[in-house]
Scaffold this motif. Sequence first.
Motif, PDB file in Angstrom:
ATOM      1  N   THR A  12     -14.082  81.435 -73.220  1.00 30.96           N
ATOM      2  CA  THR A  12     -15.097  80.641 -72.864  1.00 30.96           C
ATOM      3  C   THR A  12     -15.663  79.837 -74.190  1.00 30.96           C
ATOM      4  O   THR A  12     -15.598  80.582 -75.511  1.00 30.96           O
ATOM      5  CB  THR A  12     -16.079  81.596 -72.372  1.00 30.96           C
ATOM      6  OG1 THR A  12     -16.610  82.338 -73.309  1.00 30.96           O
ATOM      7  CG2 THR A  12     -15.878  82.106 -70.845  1.00 30.96           C
ATOM      8  N   SER A  13     -16.358  78.926 -74.083  1.00 29.10           N
ATOM      9  CA  SER A  13     -17.146  78.128 -75.015  1.00 29.10           C
ATOM     10  C   SER A  13     -18.565  78.018 -74.778  1.00 29.10           C
ATOM     11  O   SER A  13     -18.768  77.562 -73.532  1.00 29.10           O
ATOM     12  CB  SER A  13     -16.325  76.845 -75.535  1.00 29.10           C
ATOM     13  OG  SER A  13     -15.312  77.000 -75.967  1.00 29.10           O
ATOM     14  N   VAL A  21     -22.095  77.941 -69.489  1.00 33.87           N
ATOM     15  CA  VAL A  21     -20.918  78.314 -70.179  1.00 33.87           C
ATOM     16  C   VAL A  21     -19.484  77.724 -69.605  1.00 33.87           C
ATOM     17  O   VAL A  21     -19.348  77.806 -68.463  1.00 33.87           O
ATOM     18  CB  VAL A  21     -20.433  79.993 -69.710  1.00 33.87           C
ATOM     19  CG1 VAL A  21     -19.232  80.590 -70.200  1.00 33.87           C
ATOM     20  CG2 VAL A  21     -21.665  80.617 -70.347  1.00 33.87           C
ATOM     21  N   LEU A  22     -18.304  77.042 -70.441  1.00 34.64           N
ATOM     22  CA  LEU A  22     -17.213  76.493 -70.077  1.00 34.64           C
ATOM     23  C   LEU A  22     -16.162  77.546 -70.108  1.00 34.64           C
ATOM     24  O   LEU A  22     -15.786  77.870 -71.019  1.00 34.64           O
ATOM     25  CB  LEU A  22     -17.239  75.041 -70.882  1.00 34.64           C
ATOM     26  CG  LEU A  22     -18.213  74.172 -70.736  1.00 34.64           C
ATOM     27  CD1 LEU A  22     -17.787  72.924 -71.680  1.00 34.64           C
ATOM     28  CD2 LEU A  22     -18.171  73.556 -69.348  1.00 34.64           C
ATOM     29  N   LEU A  76     -14.457  70.828 -62.004  1.00 33.49           N
ATOM     30  CA  LEU A  76     -15.798  70.889 -62.630  1.00 33.49           C
ATOM     31  C   LEU A  76     -16.302  72.422 -62.226  1.00 33.49           C
ATOM     32  O   LEU A  76     -16.559  73.306 -62.986  1.00 33.49           O
ATOM     33  CB  LEU A  76     -16.665  69.823 -62.247  1.00 33.49           C
ATOM     34  CG  LEU A  76     -17.973  70.163 -62.811  1.00 33.49           C
ATOM     35  CD1 LEU A  76     -18.020  69.748 -64.375  1.00 33.49           C
ATOM     36  CD2 LEU A  76     -19.033  69.013 -62.005  1.00 33.49           C
ATOM     37  N   SER A  77     -15.957  73.022 -60.904  1.00 35.85           N
ATOM     38  CA  SER A  77     -16.200  74.364 -60.328  1.00 35.85           C
ATOM     39  C   SER A  77     -15.541  75.345 -61.229  1.00 35.85           C
ATOM     40  O   SER A  77     -16.075  76.301 -61.472  1.00 35.85           O
ATOM     41  CB  SER A  77     -16.408  74.545 -58.849  1.00 35.85           C
ATOM     42  OG  SER A  77     -14.971  74.268 -58.492  1.00 35.85           O
ATOM     43  N   CYS A  78     -14.365  75.029 -61.560  1.00 37.15           N
ATOM     44  CA  CYS A  78     -13.356  76.019 -62.109  1.00 37.15           C
ATOM     45  C   CYS A  78     -13.810  75.889 -63.699  1.00 37.15           C
ATOM     46  O   CYS A  78     -13.591  77.145 -64.394  1.00 37.15           O
ATOM     47  CB  CYS A  78     -12.106  75.900 -61.985  1.00 37.15           C
ATOM     48  SG  CYS A  78     -11.277  75.839 -60.412  1.00 37.15           S
ATOM     49  N   SER A  81     -17.630  77.972 -64.209  1.00 33.47           N
ATOM     50  CA  SER A  81     -17.707  79.231 -63.424  1.00 33.47           C
ATOM     51  C   SER A  81     -16.599  79.898 -63.972  1.00 33.47           C
ATOM     52  O   SER A  81     -15.514  79.659 -63.913  1.00 33.47           O
ATOM     53  CB  SER A  81     -17.814  79.061 -62.264  1.00 33.47           C
ATOM     54  OG  SER A  81     -17.867  80.668 -61.504  1.00 33.47           O
ATOM     55  N   LEU A  82     -16.870  81.188 -64.479  1.00 32.07           N
ATOM     56  CA  LEU A  82     -16.026  82.184 -65.037  1.00 32.07           C
ATOM     57  C   LEU A  82     -14.976  82.804 -63.896  1.00 32.07           C
ATOM     58  O   LEU A  82     -13.783  83.137 -63.921  1.00 32.07           O
ATOM     59  CB  LEU A  82     -16.532  83.287 -65.829  1.00 32.07           C
ATOM     60  CG  LEU A  82     -17.212  82.982 -66.971  1.00 32.07           C
ATOM     61  CD1 LEU A  82     -18.007  83.858 -67.764  1.00 32.07           C
ATOM     62  CD2 LEU A  82     -16.321  82.269 -68.122  1.00 32.07           C
TER      63      LEU A  82
END
Length: 153
Positions: A12-13, A21-22, A76-78, A81-82
């Motif tokens: 994550t970043s 959170v990406l 985008l949803s993936c 969201s972790l």
Amino acid sequence: MSQSITITRTTTSSANTSYIVLNTGYLKTFPGILKLLELVLGVICVAILGISSYYGTSFFFNMAICFMIGTFILLLSCLVSLSTGGIISKTIYEVLYHTIAGVLLLIASAIFISNLNHHYSSNSLWIAGIFGLINSGLYFISAFLANKSYRGI
């Protein structure tokens, strides 16, 4: 009885001032790369068809823009969201979405290229039609991977 356990590491970043959170690790997976390629090819097709004045683009344009938006939302949803990237691939939604996208884009691209062959010849429109065929192939690969993941439950 022994069981197999799969451990997935998520990268994550995040910035200190941001609450978003990406999940950048998703783009390093094969399904993530496929979704990104599907999105890029969809954007190219929509851009080429959007600036063209050829009358036979409506069905292909509608399919390309529909699945471009759908793929953008999935990607985008993936990314934001972790857990989505790991969960949504195990549902029937991805199998149905990618199968329907592959079939409809294949039909739309084939009709579009057939019309180009008979009525009109512009290099950019041919590129859009070929990218549409390639994109439908990517959707079929994604559907196959999603089906494999779905049956693994």
